[in-house]
Design a protein around this motif. Sequence first.
Motif, PDB file in Angstrom:
ATOM      1  N   THR A  18       0.838  -1.199   0.000  1.00 50.78           N
ATOM      2  CA  THR A  18       0.000   0.000   0.000  1.00 50.78           C
ATOM      3  C   THR A  18       0.868   1.241   0.000  1.00 50.78           C
ATOM      4  OG1 THR A  18      -0.139  -0.056   2.403  1.00 50.78           O
ATOM      5  CG2 THR A  18      -1.914  -1.133   1.178  1.00 50.78           C
ATOM      6  N   ARG A  19       0.275   2.307  -0.465  1.00 47.98           N
ATOM      7  CA  ARG A  19       0.972   3.586  -0.535  1.00 47.98           C
ATOM      8  C   ARG A  19      -0.014   4.680  -0.162  1.00 47.98           C
ATOM      9  NH1 ARG A  19       1.744   7.805  -4.153  1.00 47.98           N
ATOM     10  NH2 ARG A  19       3.856   8.565  -4.312  1.00 47.98           N
ATOM     11  N   ARG A  20       0.409   5.573   0.705  1.00 47.65           N
ATOM     12  CA  ARG A  20      -0.403   6.748   1.044  1.00 47.65           C
ATOM     13  C   ARG A  20      -0.030   7.884   0.109  1.00 47.65           C
ATOM     14  NH1 ARG A  20      -2.880   6.730   6.226  1.00 47.65           N
ATOM     15  NH2 ARG A  20      -2.294   4.876   7.390  1.00 47.65           N
ATOM     16  N   ARG A  21      -0.957   8.796  -0.086  1.00 45.18           N
ATOM     17  CA  ARG A  21      -0.717   9.942  -0.961  1.00 45.18           C
ATOM     18  C   ARG A  21       0.460  10.769  -0.435  1.00 45.18           C
ATOM     19  NH1 ARG A  21      -5.577  13.650  -3.028  1.00 45.18           N
ATOM     20  NH2 ARG A  21      -6.417  11.558  -3.087  1.00 45.18           N
ATOM     21  N   ALA A  64       3.515   9.813   0.044  1.00 44.50           N
ATOM     22  CA  ALA A  64       4.484   9.042   0.823  1.00 44.50           C
ATOM     23  C   ALA A  64       4.997   7.870  -0.025  1.00 44.50           C
ATOM     24  CB  ALA A  64       3.832   8.510   2.093  1.00 44.50           C
ATOM     25  N   PRO A  85       5.923   3.887  -0.869  1.00 45.11           N
ATOM     26  CA  PRO A  85       5.212   2.646  -0.543  1.00 45.11           C
ATOM     27  C   PRO A  85       5.741   2.012   0.739  1.00 45.11           C
ATOM     28  CG  PRO A  85       5.956   2.634  -2.821  1.00 45.11           C
ATOM     29  CD  PRO A  85       6.571   3.821  -2.174  1.00 45.11           C
ATOM     30  N   ASP A  86       4.865   1.327   1.449  1.00 43.64           N
ATOM     31  CA  ASP A  86       5.226   0.623   2.676  1.00 43.64           C
ATOM     32  C   ASP A  86       5.557  -0.824   2.314  1.00 43.64           C
ATOM     33  OD1 ASP A  86       5.563  -0.279   5.251  1.00 43.64           O
ATOM     34  OD2 ASP A  86       3.422  -0.355   5.699  1.00 43.64           O
ATOM     35  N   CYS A 101      -9.154  -3.608  -1.191  1.00 43.27           N
ATOM     36  CA  CYS A 101      -9.906  -2.591  -0.439  1.00 43.27           C
ATOM     37  C   CYS A 101     -10.603  -3.202   0.764  1.00 43.27           C
ATOM     38  CB  CYS A 101     -10.924  -1.912  -1.345  1.00 43.27           C
ATOM     39  SG  CYS A 101     -10.206  -0.825  -2.573  1.00 43.27           S
ATOM     40  N   ILE A 128      -8.177  -3.770   3.584  1.00 46.17           N
ATOM     41  CA  ILE A 128      -7.818  -2.553   4.317  1.00 46.17           C
ATOM     42  C   ILE A 128      -8.968  -2.142   5.228  1.00 46.17           C
ATOM     43  CG2 ILE A 128      -7.227  -0.114   4.089  1.00 46.17           C
ATOM     44  CD1 ILE A 128      -5.979  -0.874   1.344  1.00 46.17           C
ATOM     45  N   GLN A 175      -2.594   2.464  -4.404  1.00 46.05           N
ATOM     46  CA  GLN A 175      -3.001   3.662  -3.658  1.00 46.05           C
ATOM     47  C   GLN A 175      -4.477   3.867  -3.955  1.00 46.05           C
ATOM     48  OE1 GLN A 175      -0.777   7.208  -4.535  1.00 46.05           O
ATOM     49  NE2 GLN A 175      -2.274   8.526  -3.552  1.00 46.05           N
ATOM     50  N   ILE A 220      -7.907   5.937  -3.858  1.00 46.51           N
ATOM     51  CA  ILE A 220      -8.423   7.307  -3.790  1.00 46.51           C
ATOM     52  C   ILE A 220      -9.925   7.197  -3.562  1.00 46.51           C
ATOM     53  CG2 ILE A 220      -8.611   9.514  -4.976  1.00 46.51           C
ATOM     54  CD1 ILE A 220      -5.710   8.588  -4.550  1.00 46.51           C
ATOM     55  N   LYS A 221     -10.396   7.785  -2.462  1.00 47.43           N
ATOM     56  CA  LYS A 221     -11.832   7.734  -2.185  1.00 47.43           C
ATOM     57  C   LYS A 221     -12.454   9.108  -2.362  1.00 47.43           C
ATOM     58  CE  LYS A 221     -11.400   8.283   2.773  1.00 47.43           C
ATOM     59  NZ  LYS A 221     -11.843   7.772   4.049  1.00 47.43           N
TER      60      LYS A 221
END
Length: 84
Positions: free
Chosen positions: A12-15, A17, A19-20, A37, A40, A80, A82-83
């Motif tokens: 996963t990757r946050r906006r 940042a 990737p983890d 999804c 998560i 990533q 996006i919601k």
Amino acid sequence: MWEYLELCRVYTRRRGAPPDFEDPLVLRKGAKVIDACRAIHRSLADPHNFRYALVWGLSAKHDPQRVGLQHDLDDEDVIQVIKK
């Protein structure tokens, strides 16, 4: 080992940042974005909350590729969400 067990790792990757790569989502081979999804949080898989996902990796035609809930994920893809 991952092929024998028919599992794939999705990172996963946050906006904004990187990737983890320490803590992947472990899904069955053939998993779709909707499965990631749900892993998560189940509200992310709701079509009313989900806008699109960006995917980097083997399943993407180009990096990043904007995809929907039915996109097939491959091993070691980065996602990533996006919601709305």
